[in-house]
Design a protein around this motif. Structure first.
Motif, PDB file in Angstrom:
ATOM      1  N   GLU A 146      10.100   4.672  -4.791  1.00  0.00           N
ATOM      2  CA  GLU A 146       8.761   4.429  -4.244  1.00  0.00           C
ATOM      3  C   GLU A 146       8.118   5.702  -3.706  1.00  0.00           C
ATOM      4  O   GLU A 146       6.927   5.947  -3.907  1.00  0.00           O
ATOM      5  CB  GLU A 146       8.850   3.382  -3.130  1.00  0.00           C
ATOM      6  N   GLN A 149       6.760   7.691  -6.567  1.00  0.00           N
ATOM      7  CA  GLN A 149       5.555   7.069  -7.117  1.00  0.00           C
ATOM      8  C   GLN A 149       4.343   7.406  -6.261  1.00  0.00           C
ATOM      9  O   GLN A 149       3.252   7.675  -6.779  1.00  0.00           O
ATOM     10  CB  GLN A 149       5.740   5.556  -7.195  1.00  0.00           C
ATOM     11  N   ILE A 179       0.781   2.118  -1.606  1.00  0.00           N
ATOM     12  CA  ILE A 179       2.166   2.435  -1.221  1.00  0.00           C
ATOM     13  C   ILE A 179       2.210   2.898   0.229  1.00  0.00           C
ATOM     14  O   ILE A 179       3.095   2.512   0.998  1.00  0.00           O
ATOM     15  CB  ILE A 179       2.758   3.508  -2.159  1.00  0.00           C
ATOM     16  N   ARG A 183       4.755   1.522   3.127  1.00  0.00           N
ATOM     17  CA  ARG A 183       5.891   2.427   3.345  1.00  0.00           C
ATOM     18  C   ARG A 183       5.623   3.293   4.580  1.00  0.00           C
ATOM     19  O   ARG A 183       4.595   3.961   4.650  1.00  0.00           O
ATOM     20  CB  ARG A 183       6.093   3.316   2.117  1.00  0.00           C
TER      21      ARG A 183
END
Length: 425
Positions: A146, A149, A179, A183
């Motif tokens: 992640e 990305q 994201i 995150r």
């Protein structure tokens, strides 16, 4: 362990743009290599060593995780230098890390290096280096964690923005933001993404969104006492306020940026702030004040980047044209032309100065020919609709003055078409 080794083989194979067939040839079957890469079989040490040798990877079943942990920390320190625009330090670290990383690290660490390498080249404006790097990263995208990305989307967005593909940038920034929202990331990372989004939204004429993301970034920069980036935000806020004709708030923002520049002793920042103050007064048709601010801007840009000085000289030319100060105007035009003659990358400025020179001289025949045969075809070829619209309008006015109404109508329609294209973008 099998899964990690298989992942390492696949990652390095993709990074080197090798096919399954080419990698497996003479070592094992294609289907067997596929199983190894996917962690579905346990190969012998002999086969693993042959595959690692083919990919020029060190075969070591007992790799030191602590070394890689330290290397990842070094990568993030390098990234911090890049974001803070410490060009010399970033270059020094890049050359060192490039030697240390090579092909002997885990896919996760190598991916971070490759991603930060993109951001480094964007900082240094090595834009020709970036497409090849991004193409490699696109091939490895399916293997990204992640965090990878996130950076992939963010840097693709920045490259698109610098390439004037603002809708592509918007799409990639939106993916990065999605994201970021799920995150945990530090203020440093959040504020940087918000600021990049704000710049792109301004390019898309989305002033409301630009204000929103600039304020988010400014709040975080202020909390962390980052005066340099706070000043950048003030300039961005000022530009937004100018666009919506809140001139007093715009001037306040630009003056706050100048105050920060004085504190930081950064002449380049003062040059940008005074440039925008000049633009503000030009928007209010006060060209006397505009010219004074442009003069100050040029003083602070004298030892700065070449393009920045050209931008200010071009602004001074426009102000002098409005003030009908033909003598000083011609001096500035000639100064600009002297700087850009025989410089292919600065055609835009060359055309700008030559057009103004012909307008001051009143040479309508030469102006018409120059716009029709040189300037407008250039912007058509480059699909630069903003400048194409502006110069088509000017040519249309020139043709009308010479009673060439049919041609004038054609170029006016071309200008309108360009404005429509701009609104769609």
């Amino acid at each position: 362990m099998n899964a990690e080794l298989g992942k390492k083989i696949k990652f390095h194979r993709l990074n080197q743009n090798r096919t399954l067939e080419g990698t497996a040839e003479g070592i094992c079957s294609l289907s067997y290599l596929s199983k190894i890469e996917n962690g579905n079989t346990k190969p012998s040490d002999e086969i693993m060593k042959l595959l690692f040798d083919r990919l020029n990877i060190q075969f070591d079943l007992d790799s030191d995780d602590m070394d890689e942990e330290q290397l990842e920390q070094d990568l993030h320190e390098w990234y911090s230098m890049i974001i803070q625009r410490k060009n010399d330090q970033a270059t020094e670290h890049y050359l060192r890390l490039k030697q240390e990383v090579q092909n002997n690290v885990s896919p996760s660490v190598l991916a971070l290096f490759k991603l930060f390498e993109v951001r480094y080249h964007l900082l240094m404006r090595h834009l020709s280096e970036v497409p090849v790097l991004l193409e490699k990263l696109d091939r490895m995208d399916e293997m990204f964690e992640e965090k990878h990305q996130y950076y992939h989307f963010k840097f693709k967005g920045l490259f698109a923005n610098l390439s004037y593909r603002y809708m592509d940038a918007h799409s990639n920034y939106t993916n990065a933001l999605s994201i970021l929202n799920i995150r945990p990331m530090n203020d440093f990372e959040k504020s940087d993404l918000y600021f990049l989004i704000a710049i792109n939204e301004l390019a898309l004429q989305n002033v409301t969104l630009c204000l929103h993301y600039t304020r988010l970034a400014l709040d975080l920069y202020s909390i962390n006492f980052d005066f340099r980036r706070s000043a950048d935000c003030q300039i961005l806020l000022g530009i937004c306020y100018k666009r919506i004709k809140q001139y007093d708030r715009a001037e306040e923002a630009f003056n706050l940026a100048i105050k920060a520049a004085n504190y930081l002793q950064e002449p380049s920042l003062k040059g940008v702030a005074y440039q925008n103050l000049g633009n503000l007064y030009a928007a209010k048709d006060d060209y006397q004040q505009a010219f004074k601010h442009f003069e100050q801007s040029l003083v602070f840009k004298e030892t700065q980047n070449f393009k920045g000085k050209l931008t200010t000289i071009a602004s001074m030319v426009e102000a002098l044209f409005e003030l009908d100060d033909q003598s000083q105007l011609m001096e500035m035009v000639d100064r600009g032309l002297l700087m850009v003659t025989d410089k292919e990358d600065y055609k835009l400025f060359e055309y700008y100065f030559r057009v103004y020179k012909l307008r001051v001289l009143g040479d309508q025949i030469s102006l018409e020919h120059y716009l029709k045969e040189t300037v407008i075809p250039y912007f058509q070829d480059n699909e630069d609709h903003q400048y194409l619209a502006n110069y088509c309008e000017l040519l249309s006015e020139c043709l009308q003055a010479n009673k060439k109404y049919k041609d004038a109508c054609y170029y006016l329609s071309l200008a309108n078409y360009s404005y429509k294209r701009l609104s769609k973008n």
